[in-house]
Motif scaffolding. Structure first.
Motif, PDB file in Angstrom:
ATOM      1  N   SER A  53       0.827  -1.212   0.000  1.00 59.96           N
ATOM      2  CA  SER A  53       0.000   0.000   0.000  1.00 59.96           C
ATOM      3  C   SER A  53       0.861   1.261   0.000  1.00 59.96           C
ATOM      4  O   SER A  53       0.577   2.222  -0.725  1.00 59.96           O
ATOM      5  CB  SER A  53      -0.929  -0.005   1.216  1.00 59.96           C
ATOM      6  N   LEU A  54       1.920   1.277   0.810  1.00 62.45           N
ATOM      7  CA  LEU A  54       2.793   2.451   0.840  1.00 62.45           C
ATOM      8  C   LEU A  54       3.594   2.571  -0.457  1.00 62.45           C
ATOM      9  O   LEU A  54       3.868   3.682  -0.913  1.00 62.45           O
ATOM     10  CB  LEU A  54       3.731   2.368   2.046  1.00 62.45           C
ATOM     11  N   ALA A  55       3.954   1.432  -1.044  1.00 59.13           N
ATOM     12  CA  ALA A  55       4.665   1.481  -2.325  1.00 59.13           C
ATOM     13  C   ALA A  55       3.760   2.033  -3.419  1.00 59.13           C
ATOM     14  O   ALA A  55       4.212   2.726  -4.334  1.00 59.13           O
ATOM     15  CB  ALA A  55       5.169   0.089  -2.697  1.00 59.13           C
ATOM     16  N   PRO A  96      -2.796  -2.400 -16.486  1.00 59.13           N
ATOM     17  CA  PRO A  96      -2.643  -3.714 -17.130  1.00 59.13           C
ATOM     18  C   PRO A  96      -1.351  -4.417 -16.750  1.00 59.13           C
ATOM     19  O   PRO A  96      -1.330  -5.648 -16.586  1.00 59.13           O
ATOM     20  CB  PRO A  96      -2.677  -3.372 -18.627  1.00 59.13           C
ATOM     21  N   ALA A  97      -0.258  -3.640 -16.606  1.00 60.13           N
ATOM     22  CA  ALA A  97       1.008  -4.262 -16.205  1.00 60.13           C
ATOM     23  C   ALA A  97       0.892  -4.884 -14.815  1.00 60.13           C
ATOM     24  O   ALA A  97       1.405  -5.980 -14.562  1.00 60.13           O
ATOM     25  CB  ALA A  97       2.132  -3.219 -16.235  1.00 60.13           C
ATOM     26  N   SER A  98       0.198  -4.189 -13.906  1.00 60.09           N
ATOM     27  CA  SER A  98       0.017  -4.710 -12.556  1.00 60.09           C
ATOM     28  C   SER A  98      -0.828  -5.979 -12.572  1.00 60.09           C
ATOM     29  O   SER A  98      -0.489  -6.982 -11.933  1.00 60.09           O
ATOM     30  CB  SER A  98      -0.656  -3.651 -11.679  1.00 60.09           C
ATOM     31  N   TYR A  99      -1.940  -5.955 -13.326  1.00 61.44           N
ATOM     32  CA  TYR A  99      -2.793  -7.137 -13.393  1.00 61.44           C
ATOM     33  C   TYR A  99      -2.050  -8.317 -14.016  1.00 61.44           C
ATOM     34  O   TYR A  99      -2.201  -9.470 -13.584  1.00 61.44           O
ATOM     35  CB  TYR A  99      -4.051  -6.841 -14.213  1.00 61.44           C
ATOM     36  N   GLY A 100      -1.247  -8.034 -15.045  1.00 60.21           N
ATOM     37  CA  GLY A 100      -0.458  -9.095 -15.667  1.00 60.21           C
ATOM     38  C   GLY A 100       0.540  -9.690 -14.705  1.00 60.21           C
ATOM     39  O   GLY A 100       0.730 -10.914 -14.657  1.00 60.21           O
ATOM     40  N   ALA A 101       1.198  -8.827 -13.896  1.00 69.73           N
ATOM     41  CA  ALA A 101       2.159  -9.322 -12.914  1.00 69.73           C
ATOM     42  C   ALA A 101       1.477 -10.190 -11.868  1.00 69.73           C
ATOM     43  O   ALA A 101       2.004 -11.225 -11.448  1.00 69.73           O
ATOM     44  CB  ALA A 101       2.875  -8.146 -12.252  1.00 69.73           C
ATOM     45  N   ILE A 102       0.273  -9.786 -11.450  1.00 72.83           N
ATOM     46  CA  ILE A 102      -0.453 -10.567 -10.456  1.00 72.83           C
ATOM     47  C   ILE A 102      -0.867 -11.922 -11.038  1.00 72.83           C
ATOM     48  O   ILE A 102      -0.801 -12.950 -10.357  1.00 72.83           O
ATOM     49  CB  ILE A 102      -1.673  -9.775  -9.957  1.00 72.83           C
ATOM     50  N   ALA A 103      -1.303 -11.924 -12.298  1.00 72.75           N
ATOM     51  CA  ALA A 103      -1.649 -13.197 -12.948  1.00 72.75           C
ATOM     52  C   ALA A 103      -0.439 -14.128 -12.997  1.00 72.75           C
ATOM     53  O   ALA A 103      -0.563 -15.340 -12.757  1.00 72.75           O
ATOM     54  CB  ALA A 103      -2.177 -12.932 -14.356  1.00 72.75           C
ATOM     55  N   LEU A 130       5.424  -9.518  -4.707  1.00 68.52           N
ATOM     56  CA  LEU A 130       4.121  -9.095  -4.220  1.00 68.52           C
ATOM     57  C   LEU A 130       4.011  -7.577  -4.136  1.00 68.52           C
ATOM     58  O   LEU A 130       3.052  -6.976  -4.630  1.00 68.52           O
ATOM     59  CB  LEU A 130       3.847  -9.709  -2.843  1.00 68.52           C
ATOM     60  N   VAL A 131       4.993  -6.956  -3.496  1.00 66.27           N
ATOM     61  CA  VAL A 131       4.955  -5.498  -3.338  1.00 66.27           C
ATOM     62  C   VAL A 131       5.040  -4.812  -4.693  1.00 66.27           C
ATOM     63  O   VAL A 131       4.318  -3.851  -4.970  1.00 66.27           O
ATOM     64  CB  VAL A 131       6.091  -5.035  -2.403  1.00 66.27           C
ATOM     65  N   GLY A 132       5.903  -5.319  -5.560  1.00 65.55           N
ATOM     66  CA  GLY A 132       6.054  -4.708  -6.878  1.00 65.55           C
ATOM     67  C   GLY A 132       4.795  -4.802  -7.717  1.00 65.55           C
ATOM     68  O   GLY A 132       4.407  -3.843  -8.398  1.00 65.55           O
ATOM     69  N   ALA A 133       4.114  -5.958  -7.661  1.00 65.21           N
ATOM     70  CA  ALA A 133       2.894  -6.129  -8.455  1.00 65.21           C
ATOM     71  C   ALA A 133       1.800  -5.171  -8.004  1.00 65.21           C
ATOM     72  O   ALA A 133       1.059  -4.620  -8.826  1.00 65.21           O
ATOM     73  CB  ALA A 133       2.398  -7.569  -8.353  1.00 65.21           C
ATOM     74  N   VAL A 134       1.685  -4.948  -6.692  1.00 62.59           N
ATOM     75  CA  VAL A 134       0.678  -4.009  -6.185  1.00 62.59           C
ATOM     76  C   VAL A 134       1.071  -2.577  -6.502  1.00 62.59           C
ATOM     77  O   VAL A 134       0.244  -1.753  -6.906  1.00 62.59           O
ATOM     78  CB  VAL A 134       0.499  -4.203  -4.663  1.00 62.59           C
ATOM     79  N   ALA A 135       2.359  -2.253  -6.334  1.00 58.44           N
ATOM     80  CA  ALA A 135       2.814  -0.871  -6.501  1.00 58.44           C
ATOM     81  C   ALA A 135       2.742  -0.386  -7.937  1.00 58.44           C
ATOM     82  O   ALA A 135       2.697   0.825  -8.181  1.00 58.44           O
ATOM     83  CB  ALA A 135       4.251  -0.739  -5.989  1.00 58.44           C
TER      84      ALA A 135
END
Length: 295
Positions: free
Chosen positions: A105-107, A140-147, A201-206
């Motif tokens: 969240s902070l990232a 989209p980059a974040s959603y792709g990373a989470i997938a 995890l942190v990178g995908a959310v940030a």
């Protein structure tokens, strides 16, 4: 203690059934959207007071920012999906998972600050272009990373399942014959995976900054209230973290209650890898749906 965890796990399953089986998620999303709209209206008035020199308005601004972050996280979001799926799929200490939720969240807030001030100072981007960059490229980059993380969890669970069916293997580390180390110990491997997981995890959310934080930072920059805007963005992150940490607690409770009970009754050591495969598949599927909607 096990009975308490079991009851808590059953309660969480009931909540999940209401959210995704009985339309509760749509009701929560509608409530969160209405609340965010009301907070945005209140923010405009507080910012005018702050610009006029009312220093007491700063505390009101930060309180509204926290409320906005909470409401933003209460609606549909990828941070909860990732933290919850990871917490159910992998055995993670509660404190560690909570810190990962807070860090993500902070990232996110730091990404919003970096995007706005890099866009304003270095690239002279307009508000529309910055929001478009966040929504059309970074989301989209974040959603792709989470997938990908979901697929990674599923693949790791599949490897563990195959290993469990093959039987126990020789543990790495010191050789019984010569006493020398020929590989890392199991604890060392777990620490490496933990660090990698944390970064992922942190990178995908940030990657996907909050749109509300972007608007706040742009407006406060134009009003000459840069410090208040940056502080407000990070307080929004704390508001978001109040929800994602709660999801982390729920995920660990569910795993330690129902999941551990199922694992104890399952033959061999196959239950936990199967659960990890299932959690990873759910994360990947839902993230893919978010990605498809964003494209």
């Amino acid at each position: 203690m096990r009975a308490v965890l079991l009851i808590a796990g059953l309660a969480l399953l009931a909540v999940a059934g209401w959210l995704w089986g009985l339309g509760g998620a749509a009701e929560v999303a509608r409530w969160a959207a209405e609340g965010q709209s009301e907070v945005q209206t209140a923010l405009a008035g507080v910012l005018r007071d702050l610009r006029a020199g009312d220093t007491a308005a700063l505390s009101g601004l930060l309180g509204l920012c926290f409320a906005y972050g909470f409401l933003h996280a209460a609606g549909p979001g990828h941070g909860k999906l990732l933290i919850g799926g990871y917490g159910v799929g992998r055995k993670v200490p509660l404190l560690r998972l909570s810190l990962l939720a807070l860090g993500g969240s902070l990232a996110q807030a730091a990404t919003a600050v970096g995007l706005v001030y890099a866009g304003v100072l270095a690239f002279e981007l307009t508000r529309q272009r910055m929001v478009g960059l966040a929504e059309q490229v970074m989301a989209p980059a974040s959603y792709g990373a989470i997938a990908l993380i979901g697929l990674w969890l599923a693949a790791r669970g599949a490897r563990r399942l195959l290993a469990a069916r093959r039987g126990p293997a020789a543990a790495p580390g010191a050789c019984q014959g010569c006493g020398h180390r020929h590989g890392p110990t199991a604890d060392e491997v777990a620490r490496v995976h933990g660090a990698r997981d944390a970064v992922a995890l942190v990178g995908a959310v940030a990657l996907r900054p909050c749109t509300g934080a972007l608007f706040l930072l742009i407006v406060t920059w134009r009003m000459g209230l840069e410090g208040a805007g940056i502080a407000g963005a990070f307080v929004m992150g704390l508001g978001t973290a109040s929800v994602t940490v709660a999801v982390a607690v729920a995920a660990v409770t569910l795993r330690e209650g129902l999941v551990a009970r199922l694992a104890a009754r399952a033959p061999g050591a196959t239950a936990l890898p199967v659960i990890e495969i299932g959690a990873g598949a759910v994360v990947a599927l839902l993230a893919a749906q978010l990605l498809a909607a964003a494209l």
